[in-house]
Design a protein around this motif. Sequence first.
Motif, PDB file in Angstrom:
ATOM      1  N   CYS A 111      22.790   7.020  60.911  1.00  0.00           N
ATOM      2  CA  CYS A 111      24.244   6.883  60.857  1.00  0.00           C
ATOM      3  C   CYS A 111      24.805   7.724  59.727  1.00  0.00           C
ATOM      4  CB  CYS A 111      24.605   5.412  60.621  1.00  0.00           C
ATOM      5  SG  CYS A 111      26.335   5.090  60.199  1.00  0.00           S
ATOM      6  N   HIS A 112      26.000   8.283  59.949  1.00  0.00           N
ATOM      7  CA  HIS A 112      26.771   8.769  58.814  1.00  0.00           C
ATOM      8  C   HIS A 112      28.207   8.289  58.940  1.00  0.00           C
ATOM      9  CE1 HIS A 112      28.456  12.325  61.100  1.00  0.00           C
ATOM     10  NE2 HIS A 112      29.435  12.183  60.219  1.00  0.00           N
ATOM     11  N   VAL A 113      28.823   8.086  57.774  1.00  0.00           N
ATOM     12  CA  VAL A 113      30.223   7.689  57.692  1.00  0.00           C
ATOM     13  C   VAL A 113      30.973   8.831  57.009  1.00  0.00           C
ATOM     14  CG1 VAL A 113      29.773   5.219  57.688  1.00  0.00           C
ATOM     15  CG2 VAL A 113      29.772   6.442  55.522  1.00  0.00           C
ATOM     16  N   GLU A 114      32.275   8.933  57.283  1.00  0.00           N
ATOM     17  CA  GLU A 114      33.009  10.074  56.725  1.00  0.00           C
ATOM     18  C   GLU A 114      34.461   9.750  56.481  1.00  0.00           C
ATOM     19  OE1 GLU A 114      32.282  12.897  59.889  1.00  0.00           O
ATOM     20  OE2 GLU A 114      34.150  12.386  60.922  1.00  0.00           O
ATOM     21  N   GLU A 126      25.861   0.609  50.068  1.00  0.00           N
ATOM     22  CA  GLU A 126      25.463  -0.691  50.622  1.00  0.00           C
ATOM     23  C   GLU A 126      24.363  -0.577  51.669  1.00  0.00           C
ATOM     24  OE1 GLU A 126      26.514  -3.962  50.222  1.00  0.00           O
ATOM     25  OE2 GLU A 126      27.668  -3.427  48.456  1.00  0.00           O
ATOM     26  N   THR A 127      24.419   0.463  52.494  1.00  0.00           N
ATOM     27  CA  THR A 127      23.537   0.528  53.667  1.00  0.00           C
ATOM     28  C   THR A 127      22.442   1.583  53.576  1.00  0.00           C
ATOM     29  OG1 THR A 127      24.869   2.140  54.906  1.00  0.00           O
ATOM     30  CG2 THR A 127      25.491  -0.196  55.103  1.00  0.00           C
ATOM     31  N   GLY A 128      22.630   2.602  52.755  1.00  0.00           N
ATOM     32  CA  GLY A 128      21.674   3.702  52.722  1.00  0.00           C
ATOM     33  C   GLY A 128      21.924   4.759  53.772  1.00  0.00           C
ATOM     34  N   CYS A 129      23.055   4.668  54.485  1.00  0.00           N
ATOM     35  CA  CYS A 129      23.405   5.705  55.457  1.00  0.00           C
ATOM     36  C   CYS A 129      23.915   6.939  54.720  1.00  0.00           C
ATOM     37  CB  CYS A 129      24.441   5.194  56.448  1.00  0.00           C
ATOM     38  SG  CYS A 129      26.120   5.035  55.781  1.00  0.00           S
ATOM     39  N   ALA A 130      24.152   8.009  55.454  1.00  0.00           N
ATOM     40  CA  ALA A 130      24.710   9.235  54.886  1.00  0.00           C
ATOM     41  C   ALA A 130      26.232   9.160  54.855  1.00  0.00           C
ATOM     42  CB  ALA A 130      24.254  10.437  55.709  1.00  0.00           C
ATOM     43  N   GLY A 131      26.854  10.040  54.059  1.00  0.00           N
ATOM     44  CA  GLY A 131      28.313  10.052  53.971  1.00  0.00           C
ATOM     45  C   GLY A 131      28.852  11.433  53.695  1.00  0.00           C
ATOM     46  N   ILE A 132      30.002  11.732  54.307  1.00  0.00           N
ATOM     47  CA  ILE A 132      30.687  13.022  54.128  1.00  0.00           C
ATOM     48  C   ILE A 132      32.125  12.745  53.708  1.00  0.00           C
ATOM     49  CG2 ILE A 132      31.451  15.162  55.243  1.00  0.00           C
ATOM     50  CD1 ILE A 132      29.174  14.793  57.268  1.00  0.00           C
ATOM     51  N   ILE A 133      32.597  13.444  52.665  1.00  0.00           N
ATOM     52  CA  ILE A 133      33.963  13.274  52.167  1.00  0.00           C
ATOM     53  C   ILE A 133      34.588  14.658  51.974  1.00  0.00           C
ATOM     54  CG2 ILE A 133      35.402  12.395  50.291  1.00  0.00           C
ATOM     55  CD1 ILE A 133      33.206  10.336  49.719  1.00  0.00           C
ATOM     56  N   SER A 134      35.774  14.853  52.516  1.00  0.00           N
ATOM     57  CA  SER A 134      36.459  16.132  52.327  1.00  0.00           C
ATOM     58  C   SER A 134      36.860  16.304  50.864  1.00  0.00           C
ATOM     59  CB  SER A 134      37.705  16.215  53.213  1.00  0.00           C
ATOM     60  OG  SER A 134      38.655  15.235  52.824  1.00  0.00           O
TER      61      SER A 134
END
Length: 224
Positions: free
Chosen positions: A22-25, A48-56
Amino acid sequence: MTLKFIHQQYLKYNKGKGFISCHVEALHAIPPYAELATDHIVENLVEETGCAGIISTVSRNNADLNRGPNESNTEGIIEYRNAIKDIIEYLDILDCGSNYLVIPYLHLSFHGMKDDHHGPYAIEVGTVNGRSCSPEVRNWFKETILKKTQKISPKIKIIFDEKFTGDPSILYHRLGDNNAYHGYGQNFHSFQLEVSRSIRKKHYPKIITIFSQIITEFQETFIN
């Protein structure tokens, strides 16, 4: 713990811990017209989850990453797509021959909407009318988010594909865009989440709890 990001020209991203599919963005995180707290939602969900994340890291006025390639954003879109590719390769979940995902992958794109669209306590889930995910995963997501919000914050109203159905560009991760972007196939499941301002401002911890549980249950239901 301070999250470590890979910083690029248009965005920053964290590849997660390497085992959450999963990734969140937050693609509209920078003023002007920044969508309040979406970047913090992403940061907290990664922690919290260890998922990936992308932020502009640039304004949508300079390069809107929540669109298909156009005159103003092509470089940013290439960078954004390469970040997703880096995350997926880090997870090692691509078929070597087809370059499609071999397991289900969850993509949650957080956005902000005004309170006057659906009221102060609303989240609209956009799937481009069911095209950005499979029917099975859409049904699971709908059932799960309704169950979680009812338990954690019953006043939150969940709407699916009504006013904000999701930008068509979220389909490209699944289906490709008929140009250079191949897409990752039927195992890529995208949800565009429009969260009302009041929820983002006054009930932020509840959002983190709801979506942390959704990410964890996706992993348990479809992966483990």
